[in-house]
Design a protein around this motif. Structure first.
Motif, short mmCIF file in Angstrom:
data_model
loop_
_atom_site.label_atom_id
_atom_site.label_comp_id
_atom_site.label_asym_id
_atom_site.label_seq_id
_atom_site.Cartn_x
_atom_site.Cartn_y
_atom_site.Cartn_z
N LYS A 31 35.10 41.60 43.94
CA LYS A 31 34.76 42.80 43.17
C LYS A 31 33.53 43.52 43.74
CE LYS A 31 34.89 45.71 39.73
NZ LYS A 31 35.74 46.87 39.94
N TYR A 32 32.47 42.78 44.00
CA TYR A 32 31.19 43.42 44.31
C TYR A 32 30.81 43.43 45.79
CZ TYR A 32 30.83 43.39 39.30
OH TYR A 32 31.07 43.60 37.97
N TYR A 33 31.61 42.74 46.62
CA TYR A 33 31.36 42.80 48.06
C TYR A 33 32.47 43.59 48.74
CZ TYR A 33 30.17 41.42 52.81
OH TYR A 33 29.84 41.44 54.14
N PHE A 34 33.72 43.27 48.36
CA PHE A 34 34.86 43.98 48.95
C PHE A 34 35.31 45.16 48.10
CE2 PHE A 34 35.18 39.66 50.75
CZ PHE A 34 35.15 39.99 52.09
N PHE A 35 34.78 45.28 46.88
CA PHE A 35 35.11 46.38 45.96
C PHE A 35 36.60 46.46 45.62
CE2 PHE A 35 31.30 47.64 48.39
CZ PHE A 35 30.39 47.64 47.34
N ASP A 36 37.23 45.28 45.52
CA ASP A 36 38.64 45.24 45.10
C ASP A 36 38.73 45.65 43.62
OD1 ASP A 36 39.16 44.21 47.59
OD2 ASP A 36 39.87 42.26 46.88
N SER A 37 39.88 46.20 43.25
CA SER A 37 40.10 46.56 41.85
C SER A 37 40.41 45.29 41.04
CB SER A 37 41.28 47.53 41.73
OG SER A 37 42.48 46.86 42.05
N ILE A 38 40.24 45.41 39.74
CA ILE A 38 40.56 44.30 38.83
C ILE A 38 42.02 43.87 39.04
CG2 ILE A 38 40.81 43.61 36.40
CD1 ILE A 38 37.88 43.99 37.07
N SER A 39 42.92 44.84 39.13
CA SER A 39 44.35 44.51 39.27
C SER A 39 44.63 43.81 40.61
CB SER A 39 45.23 45.74 39.09
OG SER A 39 44.91 46.73 40.04
N ASP A 40 43.97 44.24 41.68
CA ASP A 40 44.15 43.58 42.99
C ASP A 40 43.64 42.14 42.96
OD1 ASP A 40 45.31 45.82 44.10
OD2 ASP A 40 43.52 46.47 45.19
N ILE A 41 42.50 41.95 42.32
CA ILE A 41 41.94 40.59 42.22
C ILE A 41 42.86 39.70 41.40
CG2 ILE A 41 40.01 39.21 41.33
CD1 ILE A 41 38.23 41.74 41.87
N ALA A 42 43.34 40.23 40.28
CA ALA A 42 44.25 39.47 39.41
C ALA A 42 45.50 39.05 40.20
CB ALA A 42 44.63 40.30 38.19
N GLU A 43 46.05 39.98 40.94
CA GLU A 43 47.26 39.70 41.73
C GLU A 43 46.96 38.65 42.81
OE1 GLU A 43 50.34 42.21 44.49
OE2 GLU A 43 49.35 43.25 42.85
N ARG A 44 45.85 38.81 43.51
CA ARG A 44 45.48 37.90 44.60
C ARG A 44 45.39 36.45 44.13
NH1 ARG A 44 42.32 37.69 49.53
NH2 ARG A 44 42.43 39.94 49.65
N TYR A 45 44.80 36.23 42.96
CA TYR A 45 44.56 34.87 42.47
C TYR A 45 45.52 34.44 41.35
CZ TYR A 45 40.35 35.26 45.24
OH TYR A 45 39.47 35.44 46.29
N SER A 46 46.52 35.26 41.06
CA SER A 46 47.49 34.97 39.99
C SER A 46 46.80 34.76 38.65
CB SER A 46 48.33 33.75 40.35
OG SER A 46 49.04 33.97 41.55
N PHE A 47 45.82 35.62 38.36
CA PHE A 47 45.14 35.64 37.06
C PHE A 47 45.60 36.88 36.31
CE2 PHE A 47 41.13 33.67 39.20
CZ PHE A 47 41.67 32.40 39.11
N THR A 48 45.41 36.88 35.00
CA THR A 48 45.62 38.12 34.25
C THR A 48 44.40 39.02 34.49
OG1 THR A 48 44.53 37.28 32.27
CG2 THR A 48 46.93 36.92 32.44
#
Length: 74
Positions: A31-48
């Motif tokens: 989130k704070y280094y690569f500035f990924d979106s919440i939805s991208d992070i959720a998808e990447r790690y299989s989290f909601t």
């Protein structure tokens, strides 16, 4: 601010992240280094998205407390 203050802050944040659980650390960095979106992070790690937001909320609060202990106003 002088450059040494940024270096000091960077070290404090690095130390903080080193002591976080791996999942929380990964989410914070995405989130704070690569500035990924919440939805991208959720998808990447299989989290909601809700879980990602919750993890970031708790990490920010813990970091804020850590910075306060170091005498850094946030």
């Amino acid at each position: 601010a002088p450059e040494w203050e940024y270096e000091s802050l960077g070290k404090i944040i690095s130390d903080f992240l080193r002591h976080e659980k791996e999942d929380a650390r990964n989410v914070f960095i995405r989130k704070y280094y690569f500035f990924d979106s919440i939805s991208d992070i959720a998808e990447r790690y299989s989290f909601t998205e809700s879980k990602v937001k919750n993890m970031l909320y708790h990490s920010r609060n813990k970091l804020r407390e850590c910075l306060k202990k170091e005498g850094i106003e946030v």
